[in-house]
Design an enzyme around this catalytic site. Structure first.
Site, PDB file in Angstrom:
ATOM      1  CE1 TYR A  23     -32.739 -13.037   1.069  1.00 38.72           C
ATOM      2  CE2 TYR A  23     -33.359 -14.541   2.833  1.00 38.72           C
ATOM      3  CZ  TYR A  23     -32.618 -13.462   2.380  1.00 38.72           C
ATOM      4  OH  TYR A  23     -31.760 -12.820   3.230  1.00 38.72           O
ATOM      5  CB  SER A 108     -26.960 -12.766  10.105  1.00 40.08           C
ATOM      6  OG  SER A 108     -27.267 -11.629   9.324  1.00 40.08           O
ATOM      7  CE1 TYR A 134     -23.433  -8.079   4.949  1.00 37.72           C
ATOM      8  CE2 TYR A 134     -25.508  -8.541   6.043  1.00 37.72           C
ATOM      9  CZ  TYR A 134     -24.568  -8.847   5.077  1.00 37.72           C
ATOM     10  OH  TYR A 134     -24.767  -9.912   4.248  1.00 37.72           O
ATOM     11  CB  THR A 160     -19.907  -9.275   5.831  1.00 37.28           C
ATOM     12  OG1 THR A 160     -20.251 -10.366   6.701  1.00 37.28           O
ATOM     13  CG2 THR A 160     -20.174  -9.685   4.391  1.00 37.28           C
ATOM     14  CE  LYS A 221     -19.783 -15.108   5.538  1.00 39.43           C
ATOM     15  NZ  LYS A 221     -20.655 -14.415   4.589  1.00 39.43           N
ATOM     16  CB  SER A 243     -16.779 -16.225   2.108  1.00 35.09           C
ATOM     17  OG  SER A 243     -18.170 -16.120   1.831  1.00 35.09           O
ATOM     18  CG  HIS A 245     -22.352 -12.884   0.656  1.00 36.32           C
ATOM     19  ND1 HIS A 245     -21.935 -11.806   1.397  1.00 36.32           N
ATOM     20  CD2 HIS A 245     -23.633 -13.118   1.042  1.00 36.32           C
ATOM     21  CE1 HIS A 245     -22.936 -11.393   2.178  1.00 36.32           C
ATOM     22  NE2 HIS A 245     -23.968 -12.185   1.990  1.00 36.32           N
ATOM     23  CG  ASP A 276     -18.560 -19.131   3.463  1.00 42.59           C
ATOM     24  OD1 ASP A 276     -18.329 -18.873   2.261  1.00 42.59           O
ATOM     25  OD2 ASP A 276     -19.065 -18.281   4.226  1.00 42.59           O
ATOM     26  N   GLY A 277     -18.750 -21.894   1.434  1.00 41.33           N
ATOM     27  CA  GLY A 277     -19.261 -21.850   0.070  1.00 41.33           C
ATOM     28  C   GLY A 277     -19.300 -23.211  -0.602  1.00 41.33           C
ATOM     29  N   GLY A 278     -20.499 -23.754  -0.767  1.00 48.45           N
ATOM     30  CA  GLY A 278     -20.665 -24.967  -1.564  1.00 48.45           C
ATOM     31  C   GLY A 278     -20.186 -26.244  -0.909  1.00 48.45           C
ATOM     32  NE  ARG A 300     -27.835 -20.627  -1.336  1.00 42.73           N
ATOM     33  CZ  ARG A 300     -26.684 -20.026  -1.617  1.00 42.73           C
ATOM     34  NH1 ARG A 300     -25.530 -20.581  -1.287  1.00 42.73           N
ATOM     35  NH2 ARG A 300     -26.684 -18.855  -2.232  1.00 42.73           N
TER      36      ARG A 300
HETATM   37  C1  FNR Z   1     -26.106 -15.449   3.372  1.00 47.80           C
HETATM   38  N1  FNR Z   1     -24.810 -15.010   3.670  1.00 47.80           N
HETATM   39  C2  FNR Z   1     -24.647 -13.970   4.564  1.00 47.80           C
HETATM   40  N2  FNR Z   1     -23.398 -13.551   4.901  1.00 47.80           N
HETATM   41  C3  FNR Z   1     -23.221 -12.566   5.801  1.00 47.80           C
HETATM   42  O1  FNR Z   1     -22.074 -12.220   6.090  1.00 47.80           O
HETATM   43  N3  FNR Z   1     -24.308 -11.979   6.406  1.00 47.80           N
HETATM   44  C4  FNR Z   1     -25.586 -12.329   6.126  1.00 47.80           C
HETATM   45  O2  FNR Z   1     -26.528 -11.801   6.694  1.00 47.80           O
HETATM   46  C5  FNR Z   1     -25.770 -13.334   5.136  1.00 47.80           C
HETATM   47  N4  FNR Z   1     -27.042 -13.707   4.776  1.00 47.80           N
HETATM   48  C6  FNR Z   1     -27.215 -14.774   3.923  1.00 47.80           C
HETATM   49  C7  FNR Z   1     -28.508 -15.201   3.626  1.00 47.80           C
HETATM   50  C8  FNR Z   1     -28.705 -16.328   2.830  1.00 47.80           C
HETATM   51  C9  FNR Z   1     -30.083 -16.792   2.537  1.00 47.80           C
HETATM   52  C10 FNR Z   1     -27.588 -17.026   2.305  1.00 47.80           C
HETATM   53  C11 FNR Z   1     -27.751 -18.274   1.467  1.00 47.80           C
HETATM   54  C12 FNR Z   1     -26.306 -16.592   2.564  1.00 47.80           C
HETATM   55  C13 FNR Z   1     -23.628 -15.749   3.159  1.00 47.80           C
HETATM   56  C14 FNR Z   1     -23.250 -16.907   4.071  1.00 47.80           C
HETATM   57  O3  FNR Z   1     -22.716 -16.439   5.281  1.00 47.80           O
HETATM   58  C15 FNR Z   1     -22.190 -17.832   3.442  1.00 47.80           C
HETATM   59  O4  FNR Z   1     -21.110 -17.076   2.993  1.00 47.80           O
HETATM   60  C16 FNR Z   1     -22.720 -18.698   2.304  1.00 47.80           C
HETATM   61  O5  FNR Z   1     -24.073 -19.034   2.489  1.00 47.80           O
HETATM   62  C17 FNR Z   1     -21.884 -19.968   2.195  1.00 47.80           C
HETATM   63  O6  FNR Z   1     -22.271 -20.739   1.098  1.00 47.80           O
HETATM   64  P1  FNR Z   1     -23.256 -22.016   1.172  1.00 47.80           P
HETATM   65  O7  FNR Z   1     -22.816 -22.889   2.316  1.00 47.80           O
HETATM   66  O8  FNR Z   1     -24.638 -21.460   1.349  1.00 47.80           O
HETATM   67  O9  FNR Z   1     -23.039 -22.642  -0.153  1.00 47.80           O
END
Ligand code: FNR
Length: 350
Positions: A23, A108, A134, A160, A221, A243, A245, A276-278, A300
């Site tokens: 997940y 969140s 959300y 978001t 976002k 982002s 996501h 964000d991201g990676g 993550r």
């Molecule tokens: C998320 N992300 C996310 N974003 C958001 O706005 N609300 C949320 O509840 C969630 N929930 C969520 C759960 C999980 C398990 C992940 C992996 C991601 C997205 C998060 O905020 C973010 O944009 C990314 O996770 C960034 O990428 P990296 O750092 O995981 O590569």
């Protein structure tokens, strides 16, 4: 030694139930965006400056809604749902770790811990947090959550914008894993769970709705396009978070390493651009800041740190990544974050 997120992930994977690991780790569709998101940062190169005084390197940053430089690092915590699956204390542990590292946390809407419990922890530790929104089908439920976040001390809202429907993830087997207590931590028992589903009719006008409701800065976002970034700012946003996501929404959506430069060029004001991201190393963070991001968020990596070490794990991750960043800033000839402008160079771009 530099932070090794891959090793942290391996350790977390050995501790987590397989369906929880999947997940957290998984992405939508064929996971093409997920896979590209980490590697895309590699195509940017750094152009270090020489003969700059870097006897002190300052990583502190001004962020919307935060007085002065409360944040000691531009590396912040992205909102991720259901952190109770990673650690018994959930978001409360994350919040404690973030505050102890001087880092901002975004909480969140779908947290396992109650808003007020997270807020209390942050207040005791002297940190700061933003609340991620959300917009749910029942807007009165959304409004109530926002009002509670404001009362509890959130400094900004993060709307978001990329989740009108939830991305389909092949690896997601969380049905039955996420408990009702976690699903409804912030909402309480509901007769009709469909009310908490994503609203599909969210528009730029909702930026003003949330700003009016909360009196707080609102960041959007999930922005990947320069024209959308401009429209968000015109509608009253305090900033945009570039982002996708974490590769969990539209598969084949562009990696943020590629989406960030045009957004930063369009807005022209580094105070308003985030990403964000990676991001997995200090050098990735340096590249993003050099491309015009004011601060960046980790998703993550924080979940892995939380699973392995609770609050201390989160604190240690953020502290170590900030220390890697400071070391690389010194090598790049940048004594502070403002000096990073123009440090990132992408082959083929002007
Ligand atoms: C998320 N992300 C996310 N974003 C958001 O706005 N609300 C949320 O509840 C969630 N929930 C969520 C759960 C999980 C398990 C992940 C992996 C991601 C997205 C998060 O905020 C973010 O944009 C990314 O996770 C960034 O990428 P990296 O750092 O995981 O590569």
């Amino acid at each position: 030694m530099a932070v090794d997120i891959a090793e942290l992930e391996r350790q977390a994977r050995s501790l987590l139930a397989p369906e929880v690991y999947d997940y957290y780790a998984g992405g939508s569709g064929s996971e093409r965006t997920l896979r590209a998101s980490v590697s895309a940062w590699q195509q940017h190169w750094l152009m270090p400056r020489v003969l700059r005084d870097v006897s002190t390197v300052d990583t502190s940053v001004r962020l919307p809604g935060l007085p002065g430089t409360v944040a000691r690092t531009p590396i912040a915590i992205a909102p991720t749902g259901f952190q109770g699956l990673a650690h018994a204390e959930g978001e409360v542990a994350t919040a404690r770790g973030a505050a102890r590292a001087g880092a901002l946390m975004v909480l969140s809407t779908r947290s396992s811990s109650k808003i007020e419990d997270v807020a209390g922890t942050v207040a005791r530790e002297g940190g700061a947090w933003w609340f991620q929104v959300y917009v749910m089908r029942d807007r009165t439920l959304t409004a109530r959550l926002v009002e509670r976040a404001v009362a509890a001390g959130a400094r900004a809202l993060v709307l978001t914008g990329d989740t009108p429907v939830v991305g389909r993830k092949r690896r997601d087997r969380t049905e039955g894993v996420v408990s009702d207590a976690e699903l409804l931590a912030n909402i309480g028992p509901l007769a009709d769970m469909s009310l908490t589903g994503q609203a599909t009719d969210v528009t730029f006008a909702d930026i003003g709705w949330l700003a009016g409701l909360s009196g707080l800065p609102v960041l959007v976002k999930g922005v990947l396009r320069a024209d959308d970034a401009r429209a968000c700012m015109a509608a009253g946003a305090a900033g945009v978070i570039v982002s996708n996501h974490g590769g969990r929404q539209l598969d084949r959506a562009v990696p943020t390493a590629l989406a960030l430069p045009p957004v930063a060029a369009e807005l022209g004001d580094p105070a308003t651009v985030f990403a964000d991201g990676g991001l997995r190393t200090g050098a990735d963070v340096l590249a993003a800041l050099g491309l015009g991001a004011r601060a960046v968020f980790l998703g993550r990596p924080v979940l892995w740190a939380l699973a392995c070490g609770g609050a201390d794990g989160v604190r240690d991750l953020l502290t170590a990544m900030t220390s890697d960043l400071a070391y690389e800033m010194a090598l790049a000839g940048a004594p502070d974050l403002a000096s990073l402008a123009g440090v990132t160079r992408t082959p083929g771009s002007a």
